[in-house]
Scaffold this motif. Sequence first.
Motif, short mmCIF file in Angstrom:
data_model
loop_
_atom_site.label_atom_id
_atom_site.label_comp_id
_atom_site.label_asym_id
_atom_site.label_seq_id
_atom_site.Cartn_x
_atom_site.Cartn_y
_atom_site.Cartn_z
N ALA A 108 -83.97 84.70 58.14
CA ALA A 108 -84.24 85.40 56.89
C ALA A 108 -84.12 84.40 55.75
CB ALA A 108 -83.24 86.53 56.69
N ILE A 109 -85.12 84.36 54.88
CA ILE A 109 -85.07 83.45 53.73
C ILE A 109 -83.80 83.72 52.91
CG2 ILE A 109 -86.21 82.78 51.58
CD1 ILE A 109 -87.60 81.73 54.15
N ALA A 110 -83.42 84.98 52.79
CA ALA A 110 -82.21 85.33 52.03
C ALA A 110 -80.98 84.61 52.58
CB ALA A 110 -82.00 86.84 52.06
N ASP A 111 -80.92 84.39 53.90
CA ASP A 111 -79.77 83.70 54.49
C ASP A 111 -79.69 82.23 54.08
OD1 ASP A 111 -78.93 86.03 55.69
OD2 ASP A 111 -79.82 85.54 57.65
N LEU A 112 -80.84 81.63 53.77
CA LEU A 112 -80.83 80.23 53.31
C LEU A 112 -80.19 80.12 51.93
CD1 LEU A 112 -84.43 79.10 54.29
CD2 LEU A 112 -82.31 78.74 55.55
N TYR A 113 -80.26 81.20 51.16
CA TYR A 113 -79.76 81.19 49.78
C TYR A 113 -78.41 81.89 49.63
CZ TYR A 113 -84.26 79.32 48.47
OH TYR A 113 -85.37 78.51 48.35
N ARG A 114 -77.72 82.13 50.73
CA ARG A 114 -76.42 82.77 50.66
C ARG A 114 -75.48 81.95 49.77
NH1 ARG A 114 -74.83 82.74 56.04
NH2 ARG A 114 -76.36 84.38 56.39
N GLN A 115 -74.85 82.60 48.82
CA GLN A 115 -73.88 82.01 47.88
C GLN A 115 -74.49 80.95 46.96
OE1 GLN A 115 -70.78 80.83 50.65
NE2 GLN A 115 -69.61 82.63 50.09
N VAL A 116 -75.76 81.10 46.64
CA VAL A 116 -76.43 80.18 45.73
C VAL A 116 -76.54 80.84 44.36
CG1 VAL A 116 -78.64 79.05 45.21
CG2 VAL A 116 -77.71 78.97 47.52
N GLN A 117 -76.16 80.08 43.33
CA GLN A 117 -76.25 80.55 41.94
C GLN A 117 -77.51 79.95 41.34
OE1 GLN A 117 -73.89 82.41 40.02
NE2 GLN A 117 -75.45 82.40 38.43
N PHE A 118 -78.45 80.81 40.95
CA PHE A 118 -79.69 80.35 40.32
C PHE A 118 -79.48 80.27 38.82
CE2 PHE A 118 -81.17 82.36 44.27
CZ PHE A 118 -81.76 81.25 44.86
N GLU A 119 -79.57 79.07 38.26
CA GLU A 119 -79.28 78.84 36.84
C GLU A 119 -80.31 79.49 35.93
OE1 GLU A 119 -78.58 74.73 36.10
OE2 GLU A 119 -77.29 74.55 37.86
N ASN A 120 -81.58 79.42 36.29
CA ASN A 120 -82.64 79.92 35.42
C ASN A 120 -82.61 81.44 35.27
OD1 ASN A 120 -83.45 77.31 35.16
ND2 ASN A 120 -85.14 77.47 36.61
N THR A 121 -82.03 82.14 36.21
CA THR A 121 -82.08 83.60 36.17
C THR A 121 -80.70 84.22 36.03
OG1 THR A 121 -81.89 83.74 38.57
CG2 THR A 121 -84.11 83.65 37.65
N ASN A 122 -79.65 83.38 36.03
CA ASN A 122 -78.27 83.88 36.02
C ASN A 122 -78.02 84.86 37.17
OD1 ASN A 122 -77.45 82.40 33.79
ND2 ASN A 122 -78.29 83.93 32.38
N LEU A 123 -78.72 84.66 38.26
CA LEU A 123 -78.61 85.52 39.43
C LEU A 123 -77.89 84.75 40.53
CD1 LEU A 123 -79.61 88.01 41.19
CD2 LEU A 123 -81.56 86.57 41.74
N GLU A 124 -76.91 85.36 41.12
CA GLU A 124 -76.29 84.76 42.29
C GLU A 124 -76.68 85.60 43.48
OE1 GLU A 124 -72.04 83.72 44.39
OE2 GLU A 124 -72.12 83.87 42.22
N PHE A 125 -77.12 84.92 44.52
CA PHE A 125 -77.50 85.64 45.71
C PHE A 125 -76.40 85.48 46.73
CE2 PHE A 125 -79.72 86.58 49.63
CZ PHE A 125 -80.28 87.78 49.26
N SER A 126 -75.78 86.58 47.11
CA SER A 126 -74.65 86.51 48.04
C SER A 126 -75.08 86.82 49.47
CB SER A 126 -73.54 87.46 47.61
OG SER A 126 -74.02 88.78 47.55
N GLY A 127 -76.32 87.25 49.68
CA GLY A 127 -76.82 87.48 51.03
C GLY A 127 -76.39 88.73 51.56
#
Length: 195
Positions: free
Chosen positions: A176-195
């Motif tokens: 799952a692409i979402a699993d690659l971004y687990r615990q990643v903080q996206f600076e441009n969107t102020n969104l953190e993806f925790s998976g």
Amino acid sequence: MVATSDRILMTAEEYLAWEPTQEGRHEYWDGEVVAMSGGTRNHNRVSGNFFNLLDNALVDRPCDVYIVDVKVQVEPGRKYFYPDVVVTCDDRDRDTQIVQFPCLVVEVLSPSTEAIDRGIKFAKYRQFATLQEYILVQVEQPGVEVFRRNERGQWVLSEYALGDRLHLESVGVELAIADLYRQVQFENTNLEFSG
């Protein structure tokens, strides 16, 4: 070895003996030693996530997954790169410190390396007869590009977004692409993806 103002020149043999003694990593480009820059937290997290997912999925298979510190011999005596993640399922790579027969290479993009990863490095990696997939992963925003070699030897691009699943044909693994971004903080969107 020759050191000029900001360049270190040496033979491939000198590089292969010298580089393991260094604290930082250095690639080798036709006689020139190129220092690798440090990555960001997101770069590190995405690389680690990709490695962990592949390593877990391939635990019972005759494949080896390496992250960051394993060199790939792109051209013997001329070019040695450090991909972010590399997979080899080739027995010829079993007892060596340098991967020569990768089937999958992952580069996590950063603003300072993106042009090189898309250009020069991809051109060199395509020369591997064993390479089936070359993956570029964004860290500024979610997005994955997969270049696959088709049955005619042509490279075909497929793009994936956060909600997609990625089937890695070279190793028979689905992620799952979402699993690659687990615990990643996206600076441009102020969104953190925790998976």
